[in-house]
Design a protein around this motif. Structure first.
Motif, PDB file in Angstrom:
ATOM      1  N   HIS A  14      32.571  42.765  36.777  1.00  0.00           N
ATOM      2  CA  HIS A  14      32.253  42.133  37.996  1.00  0.00           C
ATOM      3  C   HIS A  14      31.047  41.779  38.122  1.00  0.00           C
ATOM      4  CE1 HIS A  14      31.962  41.944  42.620  1.00  0.00           C
ATOM      5  NE2 HIS A  14      33.197  41.623  42.496  1.00  0.00           N
TER       6      HIS A  14
ATOM      7  N   ARG B   6      27.997  37.458  42.620  1.00  0.00           N
ATOM      8  CA  ARG B   6      28.614  36.273  42.877  1.00  0.00           C
ATOM      9  C   ARG B   6      29.927  36.652  43.857  1.00  0.00           C
ATOM     10  NH1 ARG B   6      27.289  31.880  39.488  1.00  0.00           N
ATOM     11  NH2 ARG B   6      28.666  30.684  40.992  1.00  0.00           N
ATOM     12  N   ASP B   7      30.834  35.862  44.142  1.00  0.00           N
ATOM     13  CA  ASP B   7      31.675  36.041  45.150  1.00  0.00           C
ATOM     14  C   ASP B   7      32.899  36.632  44.313  1.00  0.00           C
ATOM     15  OD1 ASP B   7      33.011  33.803  44.447  1.00  0.00           O
ATOM     16  OD2 ASP B   7      32.535  32.549  46.099  1.00  0.00           O
ATOM     17  N   ALA B   8      34.156  36.766  45.350  1.00  0.00           N
ATOM     18  CA  ALA B   8      35.277  37.370  44.768  1.00  0.00           C
ATOM     19  C   ALA B   8      36.022  36.064  43.680  1.00  0.00           C
ATOM     20  CB  ALA B   8      36.031  37.757  45.794  1.00  0.00           C
ATOM     21  N   GLU B   9      35.977  35.118  44.661  1.00  0.00           N
ATOM     22  CA  GLU B   9      36.707  33.905  43.744  1.00  0.00           C
ATOM     23  C   GLU B   9      36.068  33.659  42.256  1.00  0.00           C
ATOM     24  OE1 GLU B   9      35.682  30.702  42.988  1.00  0.00           O
ATOM     25  OE2 GLU B   9      37.534  30.228  42.248  1.00  0.00           O
ATOM     26  N   TRP B  10      34.874  33.643  42.152  1.00  0.00           N
ATOM     27  CA  TRP B  10      33.995  33.442  41.040  1.00  0.00           C
ATOM     28  C   TRP B  10      34.507  34.642  39.894  1.00  0.00           C
ATOM     29  CZ3 TRP B  10      30.793  35.995  37.841  1.00  0.00           C
ATOM     30  CH2 TRP B  10      30.197  35.174  36.719  1.00  0.00           C
ATOM     31  N   ASN B  11      34.323  35.914  40.528  1.00  0.00           N
ATOM     32  CA  ASN B  11      34.796  36.997  39.695  1.00  0.00           C
ATOM     33  C   ASN B  11      36.266  36.756  39.149  1.00  0.00           C
ATOM     34  OD1 ASN B  11      32.612  39.267  39.224  1.00  0.00           O
ATOM     35  ND2 ASN B  11      32.101  38.490  41.483  1.00  0.00           N
ATOM     36  N   ARG B  12      37.351  36.407  39.997  1.00  0.00           N
ATOM     37  CA  ARG B  12      38.578  36.460  39.605  1.00  0.00           C
ATOM     38  C   ARG B  12      38.767  35.389  38.521  1.00  0.00           C
ATOM     39  NH1 ARG B  12      42.988  39.355  39.424  1.00  0.00           N
ATOM     40  NH2 ARG B  12      41.847  40.414  40.904  1.00  0.00           N
ATOM     41  N   ARG B  13      37.917  34.245  38.903  1.00  0.00           N
ATOM     42  CA  ARG B  13      38.355  33.245  37.876  1.00  0.00           C
ATOM     43  C   ARG B  13      37.795  33.416  36.374  1.00  0.00           C
ATOM     44  NH1 ARG B  13      34.741  29.321  36.986  1.00  0.00           N
ATOM     45  NH2 ARG B  13      33.774  29.757  39.107  1.00  0.00           N
TER      46      ARG B  13
ATOM     47  N   ASP C 152      39.217  37.458  35.423  1.00  0.00           N
ATOM     48  CA  ASP C 152      40.567  37.448  35.204  1.00  0.00           C
ATOM     49  C   ASP C 152      41.198  38.865  35.438  1.00  0.00           C
ATOM     50  OD1 ASP C 152      43.150  35.858  34.988  1.00  0.00           O
ATOM     51  OD2 ASP C 152      43.420  36.649  32.919  1.00  0.00           O
TER      52      ASP C 152
ATOM     53  N   ASN D  40      38.962  41.789  35.986  1.00  0.00           N
ATOM     54  CA  ASN D  40      38.539  41.847  37.487  1.00  0.00           C
ATOM     55  C   ASN D  40      39.349  42.648  38.316  1.00  0.00           C
ATOM     56  OD1 ASN D  40      37.764  39.852  40.378  1.00  0.00           O
ATOM     57  ND2 ASN D  40      36.154  41.323  39.289  1.00  0.00           N
TER      58      ASN D  40
ATOM     59  N   ASP E  91      40.894  45.117  40.963  1.00  0.00           N
ATOM     60  CA  ASP E  91      40.119  46.005  42.126  1.00  0.00           C
ATOM     61  C   ASP E  91      39.720  47.291  41.502  1.00  0.00           C
ATOM     62  OD1 ASP E  91      40.036  43.899  43.612  1.00  0.00           O
ATOM     63  OD2 ASP E  91      41.263  45.013  45.375  1.00  0.00           O
TER      64      ASP E  91
END
Lengths: 135, 135, 135, 135, 135, 135
Positions: C18, C22-29, C32, C35, C37
């Motif tokens: 993480h 950066r925001d949650a969407e960037w981290n998820r992308r 994957d 990331n 929780d």
């Protein structure tokens, strides 16, 4: 809910194969290079397998730390960096073949594990040779 | 002509040992470092062993690819890169000791293998610790 | 007579990738499944390589026991059974990718080995992935 | 004092899965990439397990060297660097799946070990797949 | 902050050592059992090592998943379950020794990894033999 | 087209760490359990790495069989099932630490490999300790 746990240990020891009741020529013929006067050595691999029911409160058959503690205390600290023909009380008078060592280890552990039943001793003498004793 | 096939899988997961029915002091005493608040993790090794007769037409008990597909579908994709205390439906309410995970995996696979009988689940928690469940 | 010694260690830890900036969407992308929780975990393998001259009196570059003691003291006891995002002082504020962990371990060991020069940190995240940092 | 010995061997061989009694389409569908015309290969791992009593004079069930000699003579020298569909007398007419190879190896060894009883053949086709045959 | 990443892969392939420019007698003398008509096989181990700087935003040199994807796409899917003398475009006309395969793999990967520099190909032909090519 | 080949060997040997120029107390303090009177042992792992150009006619740097033959002849047959303090001519007068053994092995091999240059000796004393000597 019966399960089996296996704990793996290693120790570095020397040994020499020799039957004191037979003469030098017999020993040389039977044990060949394993009868060399000063012995040789191995990084032995030891697997101890115990069996029992899962305790519903802990989710453990027994704590691996406890199993490891017993194996270290009863076996590993006595053989680590030792010569098995000279330095180990519980191997005195025993020709230290993999077979005989496995049986001797069984006797050291049997009854020493309060929560579990000893099921199997696997001793890896090399990466290509192993022996199993199940009592 | 009965044979057994074993398929080996790995997955990377976190877990925390905790019995929700007991207080923090009990959990800390029993599970020690494995009770740390945020958990820790392992590269688990999973061996699934099935038994059955060789089909004379294919020479297979079953296709290893099919066995792997079932294990991946029923187990591995649910636990890979997950925290076993939070993210896995079929582990909900289970204290994720190696023993309890092995039993839960058995239940996920039992009956899901049409051509073979499930015989053994071996779960390697570390390179030194493993648990076997045979139903 | 320069030689290199390598000491191998393992530890069981959890981590979550993480980037807090950066925001949650960037981290998820970007990260994957890594990331997720609550994080996941690995049985990390750590190889520490040092270099120096053989001491003619001892025949050692340094005693492997001493090398192991330093690595355990400076690194392993801090990460064993921990979550790398929460529990380790010297990883605070660091996104615990294998690359970043290797660099952080280097900094923990550099200068802590009086008789030898640190040459390489190899960190095995899985049995298929590893990273090397050489300062 | 019954023990089991296991001896581990490796050999490098090619094979192609094919049932000569069925047509090309069936073979392609059932065996997929393993049916490619020219075959593929593996570094097979072979474990031979025998059982018997420890001879009190030698401390051996049997000499590992003797066990290895028999396995090399009866099996390994016939399959090492060979194509299992073309080059091995005792596999003639057999579709060389791991299951069928394990059974054929059993037949080569049964009765060839004077001091011990053959108990198990384990054949590792890859690092993730293995088959066990116990007679 | 330069690091190196290594990704490990396996594939099962057959090969036959043969120099088409020389006669059968020469090939048999030089390549011995590796020249058998139908070939033999291995479970090859492939390690790909790349080098580059850590991206401060991701903490990655590059995502291991991306590195694996490229190696699978450029190499592994072309050689898995194949005969290297017949089935692989980029090995056409090449005598598939470990040395020549390593060089051919280098050429397949060089330039295909946008964020990192290819540094080393290690090919394990057996558990006892490996070759390294560094360009 | 320069490549490096590595050949892996194992041998089972005993050793005792001792500096004959120092007294018993010094030796005990410095070498601890490794100074036990009768010695202990290891399954040593030996990796020999050579470098050279690929011969375009054979596709070999050198035949692995030839490399193995030289290492077996110059080293392994002298140390297999031996006590390194007593039984090995080329280790006479050498305190057999991993460091000193690696250097002695280098000297046995240097110049004995006509087609290739010796680049590295790696000696694994245990599964956790290794030493590298590069001349």
């Amino acid at each position: 809910m019966k399960v089996r746990l296996t704990s793996i240990h290693h120790f570095a020891a020397a040994h020499r194969l020799h039957n004191d009741a037979r003469d030098a020529e017999w020993n040389r013929r039977v044990f060949d290079k394993c009868n060399n006067d000063h012995g040789h050595g191995h990084t032995y691999g030891l697997e101890v397998t115990v069996e029992g029911a899962i305790d519903p409160e802990t989710g453990y058959l027994m704590d691996f730390k406890e199993l490891k503690r017993v194996v270290e205390d009863r076996i590993v600290r006595h053989v680590e960096r030792r010569h098995l023909n000279f330095d180990v009380d519980f191997l005195e008078g025993i020709n230290p073949t993999a077979e005989n060592i496995a049986v001797a280890f069984w006797r050291r552990l049997e009854g020493a594990l309060p929560r579990a039943v000893l099921r199997r001793i696997t001793l890896h003498e090399t990466q290509k040779n192993s022996v199993v004793f199940e009592g």
